[in-house]
Design a protein around this motif. Structure first.
Motif, short mmCIF file in Angstrom:
data_model
loop_
_atom_site.label_atom_id
_atom_site.label_comp_id
_atom_site.label_asym_id
_atom_site.label_seq_id
_atom_site.Cartn_x
_atom_site.Cartn_y
_atom_site.Cartn_z
N GLY A 26 -1.61 8.47 -8.79
CA GLY A 26 -2.11 9.52 -8.08
C GLY A 26 -2.92 10.29 -9.01
N THR B 270 0.44 8.61 -3.55
CA THR B 270 0.85 7.54 -2.67
C THR B 270 1.97 7.88 -1.69
N GLU C 118 2.99 0.21 -9.02
CA GLU C 118 3.11 1.17 -8.42
C GLU C 118 2.05 2.39 -9.33
N LYS C 119 1.24 3.02 -8.21
CA LYS C 119 0.15 3.89 -8.72
C LYS C 119 0.86 5.23 -8.86
N ILE D 77 2.64 2.07 -2.16
CA ILE D 77 2.86 2.61 -3.68
C ILE D 77 1.67 2.27 -4.27
N GLU D 78 0.56 1.37 -3.83
CA GLU D 78 -0.44 1.17 -4.46
C GLU D 78 -1.85 1.77 -4.08
N TYR D 79 -1.63 2.30 -2.61
CA TYR D 79 -2.94 2.89 -2.32
C TYR D 79 -2.89 4.37 -2.42
N GLN D 80 -4.05 4.70 -3.10
CA GLN D 80 -3.94 6.35 -3.55
C GLN D 80 -4.80 7.01 -2.44
N GLN E 225 5.30 8.74 -3.11
CA GLN E 225 5.20 9.92 -3.70
C GLN E 225 5.67 10.87 -2.74
N THR F 167 -4.96 13.00 -5.29
CA THR F 167 -4.63 11.82 -4.56
C THR F 167 -2.95 11.66 -4.98
N ASN G 61 0.69 -1.19 -0.06
CA ASN G 61 -0.12 -0.03 -0.08
C ASN G 61 1.02 1.24 0.00
#
Length: 623
Positions: free
Chosen positions: A430, A463, A427-428, A313-316, A466, A461, A311
């Motif tokens: 945002g 991460t 990786e997300k 890097i994956e949860y925004q 970031q 949003t 999370n």
């Protein structure tokens, strides 16, 4: 009869006895050799060649502990058509002793197979030491006559206990440590029918090709009576090459200590998850990336599914006030904040309370009203006031000094809307609205509203990673570093370091130093006081934001504290995010970052001091 004749006769008798004794020994020897040759004929061909299975590479901590490794496993099987029924019990007992597999379990398998005799796999998961012992047992079983020959067209065959390499097994020596970062694997059958593994998540996925870049060995020569290959000058030996090893920047002890801290605070705060990361501000080396939500990759259960994602890097999510120093840095870098200037607090409606505090400020922006959480004892705010006490109204007034395009490009330069470059998959990025696009139909001043809300961390949003990356610039003269978990890749003893990683000067040193000063003052005098430790230079910013879902804000919160710590020699950027801490009842105030994320931040720094990553100095004055 003379004595000479008698003596001669005795000598002849002795010679004859000796002759027959030697003849007897020769006969026994010939019988033994014949029997041995017969045994050899029952074994597979003496000329043999086989592959030695290579395995996946290891993942190794900075302090040289194997976080995960692979071992070869073996398959043991028999053909029950060759098993002497009268010696079935003897076989099961001996195999159970050598393999440590329960007698009853083996007995059930053998009895089931005897109903329709044929090949029977007794175990697919035998380690190398046990496999060696079972191979020796196989030879003894043949000597004991446990297996019998079967007539086939052209002669007889004898098949005993077979123990062969069946593949590899992935081991996680410290169970849930460093998960979900290390990730997990799945099994598959290779072209040669062996069990292999491949990465699905985390480092196991990111470096899957390198970890599995292996070559099987080749062994050929004569086989001895124990089924081992006997090597000589005519033999072929090609050493196996296992997959590459990953050596991390993360020490095991530091990681485990941080995980223990998170476990304690997750229970105390009744949080959904807590994430912590420590990054070297100069190099980008991640020396810890910990979550309170972990799992054992060898035994993943249904309840573990929510914990499988990284999370960090994956949860925004909407980050809240931790974005304010970044927004203000953009304005400072353009030279649009004057020294000692004052901004109106918009808090003149109503009288001051008994403590001299005026009502919270209210700023009208079109049809929207933006409020401050903090009550001030004055109507005009300095830059220090705005940062230290986290003023939304002050921050948005600064942000309006940038055009929509300037603000968006500045946030993008800080790394938002794009990946950080960390060596993890999935990786997300945002989302930040392109605020200038609303200017064409700007009847309701939407351009200003978007800049205003994003400037204090809402309506966008990001991460966790970031934000951590962005904050590194404030502790590194305006240079933003790229986070990296793997120190180097080791291939056949050679080290390979990724030299493509580039750091970027995103703001001037002057701007970075000013924001750094403000963040240190926030710890000494503002919302980050609980993070203060004498002898260390500590700065940071709190952020408390509501969780948005399907366009609505819930009564659930994300509390964060991002900042840095320096001792004059070592320099670290640290982030703490607490997902949904308790916000009702007796401890309703735990959802504020100053009560949740900041204490965790301080514990993490204490841990760095205890493990000698930081040394408090008398010449560092923290007030």
């Amino acid at each position: 009869m003379s004595s000479k004749f008698i003596e001669k006769d005795n000598k002849i008798k002795k010679i004859m006895i000796l002759f027959f004794f030697i003849l007897f020994l020769l006969i026994i020897l010939l019988i033994s050799i014949f029997d041995t040759m017969k045994s050899f004929r029952q074994l597979p061909s003496l000329e043999t060649s086989k592959k030695e299975l290579s395995v996946r590479g290891d993942i190794i901590s900075k302090d040289n502990f194997k976080i995960t490794t692979s071992k070869k496993i073996y398959k043991a099987s028999i053909d029950t058509r060759h098993l002497d029924i009268n010696k079935k019990e003897l076989f099961i007992k001996l195999f159970s002793i050598y393999s440590n597999i329960p007698y009853t379990k083996l007995e059930k398998k053998v009895n089931e197979s005897l109903k329709d005799p044929g090949n029977l796999v007794l175990s697919y998961n035998i380690d190398s030491k046990t496999a060696k012992n079972l191979k020796e047992l196989g030879f003894k079983l043949r000597r004991l006559g446990v297996f019998i020959s079967r007539k086939v067209q052209g002669g007889k065959i004898l098949r005993g206990l077979s123990v062969i390499e069946s593949g590899e097994k992935r081991l996680y020596s410290y169970e849930d440590t460093l998960t979900p970062v290390v990730g997990y694997i799945t099994k598959f059958e290779s072209k040669n029918g062996k069990t292999k593994v491949k990465g699905i998540k985390g480092l196991e996925k990111k470096y899957d090709d390198l970890l599995n870049n292996s070559k099987d060995g080749i062994l050929s020569g004569n086989r001895d009576v124990l089924s081992y290959i006997s090597f000589n000058k005519n033999s072929t030996i090609k050493q196996r090459v296992d997959g590459a090893n990953l050596v991390l920047n993360i020490p095991l002890k530091l990681q485990k200590n941080n995980e223990m801290i998170l476990d304690i605070y997750k229970e105390k705060l009744k949080a959904q998850e807590i994430i912590v990361s420590i990054m070297d501000s100069k190099t980008g080396e991640i020396i810890s990336l910990a979550s309170s939500n972990r799992f054992n990759p060898e035994r993943i259960y249904q309840k573990d599914i929510p914990s499988l994602n990284v999370n960090a890097i994956e949860y925004q999510y909407e980050p809240g006030s931790v974005i304010k120093p970044i927004s203000i840095a953009l304005v400072l870098d353009k030279g649009r904040i004057k020294k000692n200037e004052l901004l109106f607090a918009y808090n003149t409606k109503g009288k001051a309370n008994k403590d001299g505090e005026f009502p919270r400020g209210q700023y009208k922006l079109g049809r929207f009203t933006i409020k401050d959480d903090h009550q001030f004892k004055k109507h005009y705010l300095t830059l220090d006031d705005i940062v230290i006490f986290s003023s939304n109204i002050g921050t948005l007034q600064y942000a309006q000094r940038l055009s929509g395009r300037e603000f968006y490009e500045g946030m993008k330069k800080f790394g938002f809307t794009k990946k950080t470059g960390i060596d993890l998959p999935y990786e997300k990025t945002g989302v930040i609205p392109k605020v200038w696009q609303f200017a064409a139909n700007d009847k309701k001043n939407e351009d200003n509203v978007f800049k205003a809300t994003v400037s204090y961390g809402q309506g966008m949003t990001a991460t966790f990673m970031q934000i951590l990356k962005a904050y590194s610039a404030f502790n590194n003269d305006g240079v933003m570093v790229t986070p990296k978990i793997v120190s180097y890749v080791e291939v056949e003893g050679d080290k390979y370091i990724d030299k493509t990683i580039k750091n970027e000067q995103i703001i001037s040193k002057k701007t970075a130093d000013e924001i750094k000063r403000l963040l240190i003052k926030t710890v000494n005098e503002g919302t980050g006081k609980a993070a203060k430790i004498e002898g260390l230079e500590i700065g940071g910013k709190t952020g408390t934001a509501q969780i948005a879902r399907r366009g609505k804000y819930l009564k659930e919160y994300i509390s964060s504290f991002f900042g840095f710590v320096n001792d004059g020699e070592n320099s670290y950027t640290i982030g703490v995010t607490v997902m949904d801490p308790i916000s009702t009842g007796k401890y309703w105030y735990y959802h504020y970052a100053s009560w949740s994320a900041v204490p965790v931040f301080k514990e993490v720094i204490d841990n760095l001091v205890k493990l000698n990553y930081l040394t408090p100095k008398n010449d560092i004055i923290s007030n």
